[in-house]
Design a protein around this motif. Structure first.
Motif, PDB file in Angstrom:
ATOM      1  N   GLY A 192       0.867  -1.171   0.000  1.00 14.13           N
ATOM      2  CA  GLY A 192       0.000   0.000   0.000  1.00 14.13           C
ATOM      3  C   GLY A 192       0.896   1.210   0.000  1.00 14.13           C
ATOM      4  N   GLN A 193       0.475   2.266   0.696  1.00 17.11           N
ATOM      5  CA  GLN A 193       1.262   3.494   0.768  1.00 17.11           C
ATOM      6  C   GLN A 193       1.679   3.668   2.233  1.00 17.11           C
ATOM      7  N   PHE A 194       2.936   3.344   2.535  1.00 15.78           N
ATOM      8  CA  PHE A 194       3.364   3.247   3.924  1.00 15.78           C
ATOM      9  C   PHE A 194       4.489   4.207   4.295  1.00 15.78           C
ATOM     10  N   LEU A 195       4.878   5.092   3.391  1.00 15.94           N
ATOM     11  CA  LEU A 195       5.772   6.176   3.773  1.00 15.94           C
ATOM     12  C   LEU A 195       5.026   7.079   4.761  1.00 15.94           C
ATOM     13  N   PRO A 196       5.704   7.666   5.742  1.00 16.39           N
ATOM     14  CA  PRO A 196       4.992   8.536   6.675  1.00 16.39           C
ATOM     15  C   PRO A 196       4.532   9.847   6.008  1.00 16.39           C
ATOM     16  N   TYR A 197       3.361   9.831   5.452  1.00 17.41           N
ATOM     17  CA  TYR A 197       2.711  10.992   4.839  1.00 17.41           C
ATOM     18  C   TYR A 197       1.219  10.700   4.874  1.00 17.41           C
ATOM     19  N   GLU A 198       0.422  11.505   4.220  1.00 21.05           N
ATOM     20  CA  GLU A 198      -1.031  11.343   4.307  1.00 21.05           C
ATOM     21  C   GLU A 198      -1.502   9.959   3.875  1.00 21.05           C
ATOM     22  N   GLY A 199      -0.806   9.362   2.903  1.00 24.46           N
ATOM     23  CA  GLY A 199      -1.200   8.037   2.454  1.00 24.46           C
ATOM     24  C   GLY A 199      -1.127   6.988   3.551  1.00 24.46           C
ATOM     25  N   LEU A 200      -0.189   7.123   4.477  1.00 20.36           N
ATOM     26  CA  LEU A 200      -0.113   6.178   5.582  1.00 20.36           C
ATOM     27  C   LEU A 200      -1.301   6.356   6.519  1.00 20.36           C
ATOM     28  N   THR A 201      -1.726   7.597   6.729  1.00 19.82           N
ATOM     29  CA  THR A 201      -2.938   7.837   7.522  1.00 19.82           C
ATOM     30  C   THR A 201      -4.128   7.116   6.900  1.00 19.82           C
ATOM     31  N   VAL A 202      -4.244   7.194   5.585  1.00 18.15           N
ATOM     32  CA  VAL A 202      -5.339   6.536   4.875  1.00 18.15           C
ATOM     33  C   VAL A 202      -5.266   5.020   5.062  1.00 18.15           C
ATOM     34  N   ASN A 203      -4.110   4.437   4.814  1.00 12.19           N
ATOM     35  CA  ASN A 203      -3.959   2.983   4.937  1.00 12.19           C
ATOM     36  C   ASN A 203      -4.230   2.510   6.357  1.00 12.19           C
ATOM     37  N   ALA A 204      -3.749   3.264   7.346  1.00 13.65           N
ATOM     38  CA  ALA A 204      -3.982   2.896   8.739  1.00 13.65           C
ATOM     39  C   ALA A 204      -5.465   3.003   9.092  1.00 13.65           C
ATOM     40  N   ALA A 205      -6.110   4.079   8.653  1.00 13.01           N
ATOM     41  CA  ALA A 205      -7.536   4.245   8.940  1.00 13.01           C
ATOM     42  C   ALA A 205      -8.351   3.124   8.308  1.00 13.01           C
TER      43      ALA A 205
END
Length: 423
Positions: A192-205
């Protein structure tokens, strides 16, 4: 070359901002008119190059209301930083219309940076129902939905067909295939997108929501993340990195990097937005004709995507607010929304387009995407969303890299989010 492109956009934005300071004296004169005149539209980087031609159509038919496009960096975090820097300039701001991430609406409205809009001026009833809620704050419409989005699971249908297995519906099936099928074909299992940026927030949520949990309630006033569901969701992702069926390289992935890995034939499964399906299916792609898309899996069946996309908002200090509203109505018209899909590979907000037979033939993922959007959940709403997202990124990244257990991460997340909620 992408860093050059992003740097160029950043310089362009800086020039625009500095020009705004020099021209601020002219704004009072321009605002003295009837609310119509030239505009500036600020947006994150246009990865598919579709927006310029759409605006050319507007400029041909509205010569007195020409719009200038300012592209900011591809990264949502960098775009947010540049937009908020400009908006804090008050009447010196040069951005009239803002193409903002759906989760910035509450923050921008609470800060007084964008103006309320009349509901009756826009055809909100023709939009997919969940998208309208992303454009409201405190019961008031502050933006108009422009594109929507929901995460999908892309998969190599040729590989799964050879193995005689269906696309996964549950986390257990995804994990099993990523562990056993992917290595047989020299592929990474899942990313997925797991770099610490907004995409990680999305994947975690999405992981937390899919397990039945939440992060915040009551527009950010209540912290709800300290739950078994949150531990299960974050634990699922952390286990993937620990056991290797999520490759370590995914810790560096944003949308484009993860899409490229899948498009180059290096992954069996990928969580991404629908544009990745369209680009990876185009002629010249190594996996063209070999990919499928299904809803994101969850613990016991289909999971929950985060509702993505962007909204169009009008700067409180816009030079020509009537022209700004007219431009938004143009960009959300059915004719232009069709082009947003066909030219930009971006999901439109107009519900009828998802049932258009010609569009479904061209974009076969549309029925799956419609179902995903209708069942999607927004990211946590908060007037301090930028701080909320930074905390989620930092804490979840520590869990994915093994610095903290999922249990420790969830407890820390609850503490840090509670501190934000109390401000």
């Amino acid at each position: 070359m992408r860093w050059i492109r992003a740097a160029g956009r950043g310089l362009l934005a800086l020039v625009v901002i500095l020009t705004g300071y020099a021209a601020s004296g002219a704004h009072a004169e321009e605002n003295a008119g009837d609310g119509r005149g030239p505009l500036t539209l600020a947006t994150a980087g246009d990865l598919t190059g579709y927006l310029g031609p759409l605006l050319q159509g507007w400029n041909r038919t509205h010569p007195a209301e020409r719009v200038t496009l300012v592209e900011l960096p591809d990264s949502a975090d960098e775009t947010h930083a540049q937009m908020t820097t400009d908006l804090r300039g008050g009447d010196r701001s040069r951005f009239d219309v803002l193409n903002i991430d759906v989760n910035w609406t509450s923050e921008f409205a609470a800060a007084g940076w964008i103006r309320p809009l009349p509901r009756d001026r826009f055809p909100l009833k023709t939009f997919l129902p969940p998208v309208v809620d992303t454009a409201t704050y405190d019961g008031q419409l502050y933006a108009v939905p422009y594109v929507t989005n929901a995460g999908l699971l892309l998969y190599r249908k040729d590989v799964l067909a050879k193995e005689g297995v269906p696309p996964p519906r549950t986390w257990a099936e995804l994990e099993q295939d990523a562990k056993t099928v992917a290595p047989k074909y020299g592929l990474g299992g899942y990313a997925g997108q797991f770099l610490p940026y907004e995409g990680l927030t999305v994947n975690a949520a999405e992981a937390v929501y899919s397990a039945g949990g939440t992060i915040l309630g009551d527009e950010g006033a209540r912290v709800t993340v300290n739950s078994a569901a949150a531990r299960e969701g974050i634990g699922f992702l952390a286990r993937g990195f620990r056991e290797g069926w999520i490759p370590k390289a995914a810790l560096t992935y944003k949308e484009e990097e993860s899409k490229q890995a899948f498009q180059d034939g290096r992954l069996l499964f990928l969580r991404n937005w629908p544009y990745a399906y369209a680009v990876a299916s185009a002629p010249g792609s190594k996996v063209a004709g070999k990919i499928g898309a299904v809803p994101l899996p969850g613990p016991d069946g289909p999971g929950t995507s985060v509702l993505g996309g962007s909204n169009l908002a009008v700067n409180t200090h816009a030079r020509h607010p009537d022209s700004a509203a007219r431009l938004i109505a143009y960009l959300t018209s059915e004719r232009v929304q069709r082009q947003v899909l066909t030219r930009g590979s971006l999901p439109p907000v107009r519900a009828a387009l998802y049932e258009d037979p010609a569009l479904v033939r061209r974009f076969p993922y549309l029925p799956t995407l419609r179902a995903a959007v209708l069942s999607a959940a927004p990211r946590p709403k908060s007037p301090h969303y930028d701080q909320v997202s930074l905390v989620v990124q930092a804490v979840v990244h520590d869990a994915l890299t093994g610095r903290q257990t999922p249990e420790q991460a969830v407890r820390r997340l609850a503490r840090e989010l509670d501190a934000i909620a109390r401000r």
